[in-house]
Each structure stands twice: as structure tokens, then as C-alpha cells.
Design a protein around this motif. Sequence first.
Motif, short mmCIF file in Angstrom:
data_model
loop_
_atom_site.label_atom_id
_atom_site.label_comp_id
_atom_site.label_asym_id
_atom_site.label_seq_id
_atom_site.Cartn_x
_atom_site.Cartn_y
_atom_site.Cartn_z
N GLU A 1 129.05 -63.82 86.86
CA GLU A 1 129.51 -62.89 87.73
C GLU A 1 130.13 -61.56 86.80
OE1 GLU A 1 133.11 -62.81 91.01
OE2 GLU A 1 132.43 -64.46 90.38
N GLY A 2 129.94 -60.47 87.14
CA GLY A 2 130.48 -59.22 86.49
C GLY A 2 129.35 -58.52 85.76
N LEU A 3 128.25 -59.25 85.58
CA LEU A 3 127.15 -58.35 84.91
C LEU A 3 126.13 -57.85 86.23
CD1 LEU A 3 126.35 -60.81 81.83
CD2 LEU A 3 127.81 -58.53 82.01
N TYR A 4 125.22 -57.19 85.52
CA TYR A 4 124.28 -56.55 86.80
C TYR A 4 123.22 -57.47 86.90
CZ TYR A 4 126.82 -52.25 86.14
OH TYR A 4 127.91 -51.42 86.01
N PRO A 5 122.96 -57.84 88.25
CA PRO A 5 121.85 -58.84 88.31
C PRO A 5 120.43 -58.51 88.41
CG PRO A 5 122.97 -58.52 90.15
CD PRO A 5 123.59 -57.35 89.40
N GLY A 6 120.04 -57.03 88.72
CA GLY A 6 118.90 -56.60 89.24
C GLY A 6 117.83 -57.11 88.19
N ASP A 7 116.45 -57.04 88.76
CA ASP A 7 115.38 -57.22 88.02
C ASP A 7 114.99 -56.09 87.06
OD1 ASP A 7 115.25 -59.73 88.78
OD2 ASP A 7 113.78 -59.59 90.52
N TYR A 8 115.54 -54.86 87.52
CA TYR A 8 115.24 -53.91 86.63
C TYR A 8 115.48 -53.75 85.32
CZ TYR A 8 119.91 -52.61 87.65
OH TYR A 8 121.53 -52.62 87.44
N PRO B 1 112.55 -55.34 82.12
CA PRO B 1 111.62 -54.53 81.03
C PRO B 1 112.47 -53.86 79.83
CG PRO B 1 110.95 -53.81 83.42
CD PRO B 1 112.55 -54.58 83.37
N VAL B 2 113.82 -53.80 80.16
CA VAL B 2 114.67 -53.17 79.00
C VAL B 2 114.83 -54.16 77.96
CG1 VAL B 2 116.48 -51.89 78.39
CG2 VAL B 2 115.76 -51.74 80.65
N GLY B 3 115.29 -55.62 78.65
CA GLY B 3 115.16 -56.50 77.45
C GLY B 3 113.84 -56.85 76.80
N GLN B 4 112.95 -56.84 77.50
CA GLN B 4 111.56 -56.95 76.76
C GLN B 4 111.17 -56.06 75.69
OE1 GLN B 4 109.17 -56.85 80.34
NE2 GLN B 4 109.38 -59.17 80.76
N GLU B 5 111.63 -54.71 76.16
CA GLU B 5 111.24 -53.74 75.10
C GLU B 5 112.19 -53.91 73.66
OE1 GLU B 5 112.07 -49.89 76.76
OE2 GLU B 5 110.59 -50.09 78.41
N LEU B 6 113.41 -54.20 73.85
CA LEU B 6 114.26 -54.92 72.84
C LEU B 6 113.75 -55.79 72.09
CD1 LEU B 6 117.84 -54.36 74.44
CD2 LEU B 6 117.07 -53.17 72.61
N THR C 1 123.44 -47.05 85.39
CA THR C 1 123.53 -48.53 85.29
C THR C 1 122.59 -49.14 86.11
OG1 THR C 1 125.09 -48.62 87.04
CG2 THR C 1 125.98 -48.71 84.80
N GLY C 2 121.63 -48.41 86.78
CA GLY C 2 120.47 -49.10 87.52
C GLY C 2 119.84 -47.96 88.25
N PRO C 3 118.83 -48.37 89.01
CA PRO C 3 118.28 -47.44 89.94
C PRO C 3 119.07 -46.88 90.89
CG PRO C 3 117.61 -49.62 90.60
CD PRO C 3 118.51 -49.72 89.49
N MET C 4 118.62 -45.66 91.22
CA MET C 4 119.33 -44.87 92.57
C MET C 4 119.60 -45.67 93.67
SD MET C 4 118.69 -41.00 91.39
CE MET C 4 120.42 -40.58 92.32
N HIS C 5 120.47 -45.48 94.61
CA HIS C 5 120.32 -46.27 96.16
C HIS C 5 120.37 -45.10 97.03
CE1 HIS C 5 124.49 -45.77 96.39
NE2 HIS C 5 124.80 -46.49 95.13
#
Length: 585
Positions: free
Chosen positions: A199-206, A209-214, A134-138
Motif C-alpha cells: 500500500e502506498g506504491l503505484y500498482p499499475g502494470d504500466y 516495462p520500466v522495471g524490465q528496462e532497468l 506517475t502513470g498513464p493519463m486518465h
Amino acid sequence: MNIFSDFETRIKSTLETLDLIKEKRGEVDFGRITVEPPRDPSHGDVATNAAMVLSKPLGTNPRALADIIATALKGDGDISEVSVAGPGFINIRLSTSYWQRLLATMIELGTSFGRSQIGAGHKANVEYVSANPTGPMHVGHCRGAVVGDALANLMQFAGYDVTKEYYINDAGGQIDVLARSVFLRYREALGEDIGAIPEGLYPGDYLVPVGQELAAEYGPRLHNMSEEDWLPLVKDKAIDAMMAMIRSDLEALNVHHDVFFSERTLHANGAQRIRQAINDLTFKGHVYRGTLPPPKGQLPEDWEDREQTLFRSTEVGDDIDRPLIKSDGSYTYFAADVAYFKDKFDRGYDEMIYVLGADHGGYVKRLEAVARGVSEGKAKLTVLLCQLVKLYRNGEPVKMSKRSGDFVTLREVVDEVGRDSVRFMMLYRKSSEPLDFDFAKVTEQSKDNPVFYVQYAHARCMSVLRQAKEAFADLDPSVADLARSTALINDPNELQIVAKLAEYPRVVEAAAIAQEPHRLAFYLYDLASSFHAHWNKGKEQPELRFVNDKNRELSVARLGLVHAVASVLKSGLAITGTAAPEEMR
């Protein structure tokens, strides 16, 4: 060659020759006899508790028995001295010639010295990281990634047939949340003002790019679809993008998996594999219809006040029985865990290791119960919990990451201090203990920085070998030449280094059996310390220097010792996943 195993065999053989042992051999068990380094190195090279554990079944005083055993051991030509301490501990000092022959073996074996076959015949699966896609590794994932990877390397070195595995949690509700978060970024890429992230969705800027690809691939078409139609398309795209990001992060950390196992495959074809796993448990008598009492405290998500299909896990070590099927007919997360373990067992693994975060402590008993139920005790399952990592910079807590939204990413840590510093320091404390990671301390060039100190020892070994070429222009000894020269190694300080090198096989085996790779990091630091200390003595006492331009033969012998130190350092660093540099500036 493990000298402690070697002398355990010798001691037991010596015991077999003693008359009082022969008389009661059927009543005497050698299984509790140990041979290990003495607590105080000044007492000797190896020590045994043989007299302590055998005195009672033999009906004799342990001190008197120790004296008898010590006298018998003096007949071994590789033993120079035997002494009895305390109530009956036997301390043994080995001959110089023994250390010289052992050093020759080390030189000949090179980086293969220390390899073991204790794991031969065992097929092991080490599952680690397994972060939700669901996102980058922390940084919390970082410790488990390093511990799991180093443990797998260690077990391979100890003879196990190891598979490194990553379980992709791509079938839960968090994936729907991810897809909706990406879809929001897709709308943003189309030019829509999405405002604050709900609230409840993932807010990260990562996710941008995925949205842009879609948007580039589908244009506005997804926007015109119902959620039922666009959700699976976006979900697939999002999972692929997140796994590509995770693989890249792992690559930066020098972590590589052999298998990426998708949870969704368990749910495919009407969850056929989960159904088969439950059927298998049912056939073995581990499944029944019943009700569960409400647990104390906060109710877990999978508890329902009704009759349901349950795994009889309390009969195989769990605290409570576990539900397998929800009221809507779908399978619980636990049912997927059962199917996943069965898949591993069916693949032939007899040892499964799960490296999880400290917040998964509640999973330990249930997973162990699954292993007992599915394999009927034929497979071993171990859960290693990695405690939290706290980040500091010069003693001050590090702030959260802007990129991720609410945590510091693994990539940010690796980019700042380098993967070698990250990997070694993540191992320089037992994984079950919290770890403080200070960016300033792990990059300073001093003895207080373990990774620098160990890598510098290897670089210093390489420097000595280069210096020898400068002192003797035609010098190019082969490994065989170095091995033949060890008879000239007799200085007590040099022999202490040989003794420290001799501990390596025992450290490898003990760390692999205990599944504690931090033991190796500690050992490498101790070896580096021994080497640096002797090198420093050479500055004050020229006769101790590794390269003596007045004595070619002695220099070659000492180069053999340096070669052995470099080989063990390189071997150990490779297991930790850390580089062994030839130069450091």
C-alpha cells in the motif's frame, strides 16, 4: 469581417450626425452600445440597444429616441428595413446585396474567414494537462487536455501570440513513490517474487516495462546499491518513461505542447530560481516574518505553528497569507508556484491561463494573488476549472481499467471511439459543468451525435462539389469565379445560411475573450443543422438543389455557398482539433 462590429461602427457614426447627440456629445458615452443578433431571428439580422442606453443621458424617451435613430439608419444603403420593438430595441434587416457581397468575401477568404486581431499585441501562455508523471493519463486529464488545446488554438486564431505549455511536476514526494514502485518492478524483472504491491506504491502494470528496462540496463547492480545511490538513477529513468507515455497519449489525442517545463529546474543549483523569486517579492514588500493562525477544519500540509517567512497574499486578493519556507529550510510547493509564475512573466507573457481539474478550486485565489504580487498588476492570470467526466456505455457506468489499476486511461477511450469523437464531445459542454460521456452515443451516426453531425456536414459539402463535376464535366471554377457568382444567391433559405456563416467571426472573438471554446462547438452544430436542413429541402423541391444540371450559372453560385460552408466548418473543426473528412461511410 465581423458584421456586428461593422454595424456597431455604422450606428455610432449615424448617432454622431444627430442634432440631439451633437448638443450633448460630451455627456454621452457610446461604450455601452451593443450590436448583436436579435433574440428572435424573425425580427431582423442585427439589433442594437443604442436608444435604451442613450435615452437617460439625453433626457428623452427611449422609444422616441429609437424612432429618430431608426429613421436616420434608413439612409444606409445596406439596410433594407429598420423597426423598433418593445421599449426601444432597434432591429435591422440587411439588404440582399449586402449578404451577396459578404458571401463573396467569405469565399475569397476561405478558411481564413473569421480570423481576428483582437488578441494582437498580447502574448499568452496556456498551461494545461500538467499531470503528475506517475502513470498513464486518465479520462479526467482528457477533458483539460482538449479544453486547453482548443482554447490555445482559438486564441491563436483570434490574433494572440500563444504558447502551449505543460508543467512537469517532477520534484515532489510522488516522484519518490514512483521511483520506489519502479524499483519493485525492477526486482520483479530480476526474478524476485515481490508478492502483492505494498500500500502506498503505484500498482499499475504500466510500470512493468520500466522495471524490465532497468534490469536490462543495470542487471543486479542497482539491487546492491543503497537507496541513496539507486533512487536518483531510478527516478530519472521513471520520469523519462512516464513522460514518453504521456507524450504518446497526448499525440493520440492530437494534443501538442510547445514547452515542457520541468519543476526540477526551479530547484536546481540550490533552488536559486525560487530564492530569486522570493527576493523579488521581498523587494516589492510582499514578504514578512510572522505566524499564521490555525485554519478552520483540516490542517493543510504547509501549516506550521511557528514564526515563518510568509507571502502577504491577503493584500493581493487571497484568503490567507501563504508560507514560503518550511521549518527544515526547504521551500514550500507554493514557493515553487511563485517562481514558476515569475519565470512566465519574465518570458514576456501578459496573460497566463491555467487549465486545472475541479479538485484544484482552492488554488484559484492563491495563484491570482501570485500574479498580482509578482507582476504588480501588469499580467492577467485566469484559472479554468474542468469538472469531472463520467463514463458510460449504453447508460451503464464504465468499470475501472486493469492496466492502470484504479482508473480508465485516456488511451483506452481514444482507442475505442477515436480522437475526433473524444475531442469534440469534451467541448460540447461548458468546462465548468460535469460531462457524461457515453461510448455508444458518441459513435452513433445520427443528429444526436454532434461530432458525426458536424463532420457529415463537411463531407456532404465535398459530395456536392463532386456531384457538380459529374453534372458538368468541364466545370472547374476558381475561387474568384465562385466569388463573382454570388449575385444569384437570393433564396431566403440560402440567405439564412449566409447569415449563419456571418456569425462565425463574432463567435470566435466572443469565445476567445470569454475563454470558452465550447461556444465554437455549439456554433458548428448549429451551422451544420442549417446546412443539412436546406439540403433536405432540395430533395422535396428540386429547384433548391445546390447542383441544377439545367442551370450552370446558378449551380456555380450555389457551389460558392457550399464552398463557404465547407470552409467555415473546416476552420472551426481545426480549432477544436477535429478532422474535416471529405467522405464518411
